[in-house]
Design a protein around this motif. Structure first.
Motif, PDB file in Angstrom:
ATOM      1  N   PHE A 242       0.833  -1.210   0.000  1.00 58.50           N
ATOM      2  CA  PHE A 242       0.000   0.000   0.000  1.00 58.50           C
ATOM      3  C   PHE A 242       0.872   1.267   0.000  1.00 58.50           C
ATOM      4  O   PHE A 242       0.820   2.053  -0.951  1.00 58.50           O
ATOM      5  CB  PHE A 242      -0.994  -0.093   1.179  1.00 58.50           C
ATOM      6  N   SER A 246       0.643   2.259  -3.904  1.00 62.37           N
ATOM      7  CA  SER A 246      -0.763   2.631  -4.142  1.00 62.37           C
ATOM      8  C   SER A 246      -1.089   4.065  -3.744  1.00 62.37           C
ATOM      9  O   SER A 246      -1.977   4.269  -2.909  1.00 62.37           O
ATOM     10  CB  SER A 246      -1.685   1.656  -3.409  1.00 62.37           C
ATOM     11  N   GLY A 317      -6.907   2.176   3.981  1.00 66.09           N
ATOM     12  CA  GLY A 317      -7.044   0.849   3.395  1.00 66.09           C
ATOM     13  C   GLY A 317      -6.427  -0.205   4.289  1.00 66.09           C
ATOM     14  O   GLY A 317      -5.956   0.095   5.383  1.00 66.09           O
ATOM     15  N   GLY A 318      -6.465  -1.452   3.827  1.00 69.63           N
ATOM     16  CA  GLY A 318      -5.851  -2.549   4.580  1.00 69.63           C
ATOM     17  C   GLY A 318      -6.857  -3.345   5.382  1.00 69.63           C
ATOM     18  O   GLY A 318      -6.634  -4.505   5.709  1.00 69.63           O
ATOM     19  N   LYS A 450      -2.503  -8.989   8.620  1.00 67.81           N
ATOM     20  CA  LYS A 450      -3.220 -10.231   8.382  1.00 67.81           C
ATOM     21  C   LYS A 450      -2.527 -11.408   9.046  1.00 67.81           C
ATOM     22  O   LYS A 450      -1.319 -11.594   8.913  1.00 67.81           O
ATOM     23  CB  LYS A 450      -3.350 -10.472   6.882  1.00 67.81           C
TER      24      LYS A 450
HETATM   25  O1  LIG Z   1      -2.650  -5.427   1.109  1.00 65.66           O
HETATM   26  C1  LIG Z   1      -3.461  -4.535   1.388  1.00 65.66           C
HETATM   27  O2  LIG Z   1      -4.231  -4.604   2.353  1.00 65.66           O
HETATM   28  C2  LIG Z   1      -3.501  -3.291   0.538  1.00 65.66           C
HETATM   29  C3  LIG Z   1      -4.335  -2.234   0.863  1.00 65.66           C
HETATM   30  C4  LIG Z   1      -4.360  -1.101   0.081  1.00 65.66           C
HETATM   31  C5  LIG Z   1      -3.556  -0.986  -1.038  1.00 65.66           C
HETATM   32  C6  LIG Z   1      -2.707  -2.046  -1.382  1.00 65.66           C
HETATM   33  O3  LIG Z   1      -1.911  -1.969  -2.457  1.00 65.66           O
HETATM   34  C7  LIG Z   1      -2.674  -3.199  -0.587  1.00 65.66           C
HETATM   35  O4  LIG Z   1      -1.847  -4.215  -0.925  1.00 65.66           O
END
Ligand SMILES: O=C(O)c1cccc(O)c1O
Length: 556
Positions: A242, A246, A317-318, A450
């Motif tokens: 992330f 991202s 996110g996540g 996770k």
């Molecule tokens: O793995 C994730 O949770 C995640 C969340 C937001 C953006 C990403 O690229 C992610 O890999």
């Protein structure tokens, strides 16, 4: 499947040639490599500030030159095209220098997180046949040289390279040397290895190519409106998909903006950094967003509100962000919210910056690419009715077709036609946005971290007094979920004082050198597990049991 035993294990499952052609023709895959982000940055934005960490800063020119020098030094240690290197660095400038040095060499960093411990790191080194481990001397109160020493003692890596006081190991500082000739890098080769959240056993390694990763970074930078004026505060560990992509650190460097690295996301550290560097954007997991809102409210009440006036976008996110919390972001922090639902395997969804507020607070966004294919199916892989909830399958120009050396697992995780089974339960709105409704994989999402149930169960089963173990999620107002381990003791008929105590099991787990976030939040003893009609452990029933047990008493 016995195929995996006979065939050599494949590192990278390529996209079928027909799809690869389409992705190139559409301009998604450009043939550029990740290292080009910095070499181009040095030409286009040479004197601008690329990175700030503490009192140090790097211009694009500095960073590019340092990465080249470090590539040269790493090369003298035997790191060459195709090498795998476990990188476990916190948010310090060296992290960025190291990954770009490795990209230049055509060597793939394995993106370990600072919270990983010997159990995970030794597995990554062994499984990927890594040649080196790169870590700080100390960070967050932990001495990473202890991991380095064990790796060396067990013969799991040839080189241990340490940022800071290296002791007997190779000091990273000494590796900045006159640059040598750069090797030609194949854009369709593995650029880096991300880590899966894992559902069975250890995290799987996720091979990302230059072509596919660079596309996701470029397209993300565009969707998020990044420019040379962007100042991005990295508070999540930058190795995570992330904050890395991202659009994250790589997206900001691609766009010519400035990355501010922070080793902590705590409001008392992060708020002053935002004010000092006029930060415009940051990314975080839901629990941290809650903590920021609480801190901001409290500071306002105390008459000393933080200066967050430069902040334009907060990405969350996540893990699932509740609608109630999402609605508070703009009133409290004064910036836009962007929800991000992504996975290190590929597919990333964003709410768009010009979406209406209801879309932003009630959905997890829509895919990056017109070429992302999304299917929502039932247990038999049949499409559900439009708008109905089902399992998310996806394939596209930046979603992997297979994990690294995992033939047997790949057969289960991908459909015959190459769709990745995400394990997420979602529905699609009329406008084409995804809403995450749950999860079909046996995993606990502890505020974005996770935990694979099966991995933790195996660790518990190694205890001599544990007969069986079943790990489930329990609701938590702050993290969303926490981990509860139900344990059947070996001598469960014995008197209570002969049974293991929760603290004994926790101590046992800690001594196995697991990442701290995997240690269960709660241990419950039980005489037998509830079973499904098929005779499997009924985890749904266990989740319900613990949820009821910890629920606050309701007032009639
Ligand atoms: O793995 C994730 O949770 C995640 C969340 C937001 C953006 C990403 O690229 C992610 O890999």
């Amino acid at each position: 499947m016995s195929a995996s035993m006979e065939q050599p294990q494949i590192e990278l499952t390529p996209w079928p040639e027909a799809e690869a052609e389409l992705y190139r023709a559409a301009g998604y895959w450009t043939g550029d490599v990740l290292g080009s982000i910095l070499s181009r940055g040095a030409q286009a934005f040479g004197d601008r500030t690329a990175v700030i960490a503490g009192e140090r800063s790097w211009t694009y020119g500095d960073l590019n030159a340092r990465a080249d020098q470090l590539a040269s030094g790493l090369n003298t240690l035997g790191i060459t095209p195709g090498s795998k290197v476990v990188v476990q660095l916190p948010n310090i400038g060296e992290f960025i220098e190291v990954i770009f040095a490795l990209f230049r060499l055509g060597a793939a960093p394995i993106m370990a997180l600072p919270t990983h411990r010997y159990a995970e790191i030794s597995y990554f080194c062994e499984f990927a046949d890594a040649v080196a481990y790169i870590a700080p001397a100390k960070s967050g109160g932990f001495d990473y040289r202890d991991i380095g020493k064990k790796l060396k003692d067990e013969g799991l890596v040839r080189q241990v390279i340490i940022a800071g006081d290296a002791g007997d190991f190779v000091p990273l500082d000494g590796l900045y040397q006159a640059p040598g000739a750069a090797p030609e890098i194949d854009p369709s080769a593995i650029a880096l290895l991300q880590l899966s959240g894992g559902t069975t056993g250890m995290s799987k390694l996720i091979p990302r190519t230059h072509d596919d990763y660079l596309y996701s970074v470029r397209a993300s930078a565009e969707i998020c409106g990044l420019s040379p004026q962007t100042v991005y505060l990295a508070v999540l560990p930058a190795a995570h998909n992330f904050p890395l992509s991202s659009p994250g650190v790589l997206g900001v460097l691609y766009a010519g903006g400035t990355v501010v690295l922070s080793e902590s996301g705590a409001p008392d550290i992060a708020f002053p950094l935002i004010a000092r560097h006029r930060v415009t954007m940051t990314a975080m997991v839901p629990p941290l967003a809650l903590a920021w809102m609480t801190a901001c409210d409290n500071l306002k009440k105390s008459g000393a509100p933080p200066d967050l006036s430069s902040l334009q976008v907060l990405q969350v996110g996540g893990a699932k962000f509740t609608e109630e919390a999402a609605r508070r972001v703009t009133p409290v922090l004064g910036c836009k919210l962007q929800q991000v639902f992504g996975m290190a395997e590929g597919l990333v969804n964003y709410t768009r910056l010009d979406d209406d507020i209801d879309t932003v607070v009630t959905t997890q966004g829509r895919p990056i690419s017109p070429a992302d294919e999304v299917r929502i199916v039932d247990e038999d892989d049949q499409p559900v009715a439009p708008g109905a909830t089902g399992l998310l399958l996806t394939r596209g120009p930046y979603t992997i077709r297979g994990y690294f050396k995992a033939a047997e697992h790949n057969a289960k995780s991908f459909t015959a036609d190459g769709f990745y089974r995400t394990g997420d339960v979602v529905r699609l709105t009329d406008a084409g946005y995804l809403v995450v409704e749950g999860r079909a994989k046996d995993q606990i999402n502890r505020g974005g971290e996770k935990v694979a149930a099966d991995e933790l169960e195996n660790h518990l089963l190694a205890h001599p007094l544990v007969h069986d173990a079943a790990v489930v999620a329990m609701p938590d107002p702050y993290l969303g979920e926490r981990t509860c381990a139900y344990v059947i003791p070996q001598n469960h008929a014995a008197a209570p004082e002969q049974r293991p105590r929760p603290q004994d099991l926790l101590k046992f787990l800690r001594e196995r050198d697991l990442a701290v976030f995997k240690i269960p939040d709660r241990i419950e003893f039980i005489d037998a597990f509830p079973k499904t009609r098929l005779g499997k452990v009924d985890k749904k029933a266990l989740r319900q049991m613990i949820a009821e047990k910890i629920a606050p008493p309701t007032v009639a």
